[in-house]
Design an enzyme around this catalytic site. Structure first.
Site, PDB file in Angstrom:
ATOM      1  N   GLY A 278       0.815  -1.208   0.000  1.00 30.18           N
ATOM      2  CA  GLY A 278       0.000   0.000   0.000  1.00 30.18           C
ATOM      3  C   GLY A 278       0.847   1.255   0.000  1.00 30.18           C
ATOM      4  O   GLY A 278       2.000   1.257  -0.422  1.00 30.18           O
ATOM      5  N   GLU A 279       0.245   2.353   0.456  1.00 27.27           N
ATOM      6  CA  GLU A 279       0.947   3.646   0.597  1.00 27.27           C
ATOM      7  C   GLU A 279       1.501   4.158  -0.731  1.00 27.27           C
ATOM      8  O   GLU A 279       2.467   4.921  -0.747  1.00 27.27           O
ATOM      9  CB  GLU A 279       2.069   3.540   1.632  1.00 27.27           C
ATOM     10  CG  GLU A 279       1.608   3.119   3.008  1.00 27.27           C
ATOM     11  CD  GLU A 279       2.754   2.744   3.931  1.00 27.27           C
ATOM     12  OE1 GLU A 279       3.825   3.371   3.810  1.00 27.27           O
ATOM     13  OE2 GLU A 279       2.587   1.828   4.753  1.00 27.27           O
ATOM     14  N   GLY A 280       0.929   3.744  -1.850  1.00 24.06           N
ATOM     15  CA  GLY A 280       1.385   4.224  -3.142  1.00 24.06           C
ATOM     16  C   GLY A 280       2.427   3.363  -3.814  1.00 24.06           C
ATOM     17  O   GLY A 280       2.867   3.680  -4.923  1.00 24.06           O
TER      18      GLY A 280
END
Length: 382
Positions: free
Chosen positions: A324-326
């Site tokens: 996640g988180e980009g």
């Protein structure tokens, strides 16, 4: 669509699709390049998409991308719906800022500036840099299963923050945006939004999260999404009320960001289930908006699959990355850059000169023909 001062109907009028005329020109140019048709796979499709988005042929290389992460805490995390502690989001942001998180490492190695925007982290503002916290709407969000996550005023404020971030990036010359999120409980809110938008059951969209959860945690998460759905369905007709009821400040800002990026004709690479959920709400507001977005990577979350199918977006990659988180969106960036470079730099083959038809047998050259005609003309005169 809202009782506030923000009229979401305006986005339907402001957002236009990327130029179909330029897309056709890019497709015609591709036919004149000395590489066999379909030999570049999805890179061809990306190249023509970029040409339409940029409204130019040949495509300009991607030179100024930027990664933007929207951060916030969700009250529903106190129910134990995540493998992470409920207050872990602030520490995740600090790791990103000091360069030790996966998304920070990837961004640094790709030469992509990384921006973190705190909308509702549950920590004191002075624990983080001012450029991160200056847009904060509130400290934490309400529990979506029993109460609204935001007031109507906070929802409009968060939505406008997302729009302002999009404007700042477009005004600074950013030519492609990579979207991500930092939260604990955000995938639960995303699950409610997707289930509500798609008219499906909680169990269909409840995933295991980036950090895999056990069966008991999954059941708690599924129950929270089910309870959130009961609160979401009555306000489905008003997307700003829906966001206030369920999304929290970070997801609300992300939705405003995506729509304003489409208004400003700035392409965006989506990350995982959270950005997909916000994109799905944005599509309900302005149906042309998804034409400006790419799905970076399949996250393995069933909610993301459901949302992307609804928007007809196909992930560029599927490597099983669930951080996640980009990270998924950043991993897809080199593919998009490669497509742009190929579309920009592959040269067209020169057209073959047309062969002249051979002259009929016995035909004279120009001079001979002229000379041969003169005597007969003289003869006729005499």
């Amino acid at each position: 669509m809202s009782d506030g001062g923000l009229n979401l109907n305006d986005f339907g009028d402001l957002i236009e699709r990327p130029s179909t005329r330029v897309r056709r020109q890019a497709e015609e140019r591709r036919k004149r390049v000395g590489v066999p048709a379909r030999a570049l796979g999805r890179l061809d499709e990306l190249g023509t998409w970029l040409a339409a988005a940029q409204s130019r042929v040949p495509v300009a290389p991607i030179e100024r991308p930027r990664a933007v992460l929207f951060a916030g805490d969700h009250g529903v995390a106190e129910l134990g719906v995540s493998a992470r502690p409920r207050d872990a989001a602030a520490s995740l942001v600090r790791r990103t800022l000091d360069g030790s998180s996966p998304v920070a490492v990837l961004a640094r190695n790709a030469g992509v500036p990384l921006r973190v925007v705190d909308l509702s982290l549950d920590c004191a503002p002075d624990e983080l840099p001012e450029e991160v916290t200056r847009h904060r709407v509130r400290r934490g969000s309400g529990r979506l299963d029993v109460e609204d996550t935001l007031t109507a005023e906070e929802a409009e404020q968060a939505f406008r923050v997302g729009m302002a971030i999009a404007d700042e990036e477009a005004d600074s010359g950013t030519d492609l945006l990579v979207l991500g999120d930092v939260s604990v409980g955000g995938t639960t809110a995303a699950g409610v939004l997707i289930a509500a938008m798609c008219g499906t059951d909680a169990s269909i969209v409840t995933g295991r999260g980036g950090e895999r959860i056990d069966d008991l945690t999954w059941m708690r998460k599924c129950a929270a999404i089910r309870d959130g759905l009961r609160r979401a369905r009555p306000v489905l007709g008003d997307q700003l009320k829906l966001l206030a009821a369920i999304a929290g400040a970070d997801l609300t800002a992300t939705t405003g960001f995506l729509l304003q990026c489409a208004v400003r004709r700035t392409p965006v690479i989506l990350d995982g289930v959270v950005s997909a959920a916000c994109a799905l709400v944005a599509q309900r507001i302005a149906f042309r908006a998804p034409d400006w977005w790419l799905a970076g990577q399949a996250s393995g979350e069933p909610g993301q699959t459901k949302a992307l199918d609804r928007m007809s977006l196909k992930p560029l990659m599927d490597h099983g990355v669930t951080a996640g988180e980009g990270t998924g969106a950043l991993l897809a960036l080199p593919l998009v850059r490669s497509a742009a470079a190929l579309a920009a730099e592959l040269t067209e083959e020169p057209e073959e000169p047309e062969e002249k038809e051979p002259e009929a047998e016995g035909a004279a050259s120009g001079e001979e023909s002229a000379a041969g005609k003169r005597p007969s003309a003289i003869a006729e005169a005499t």
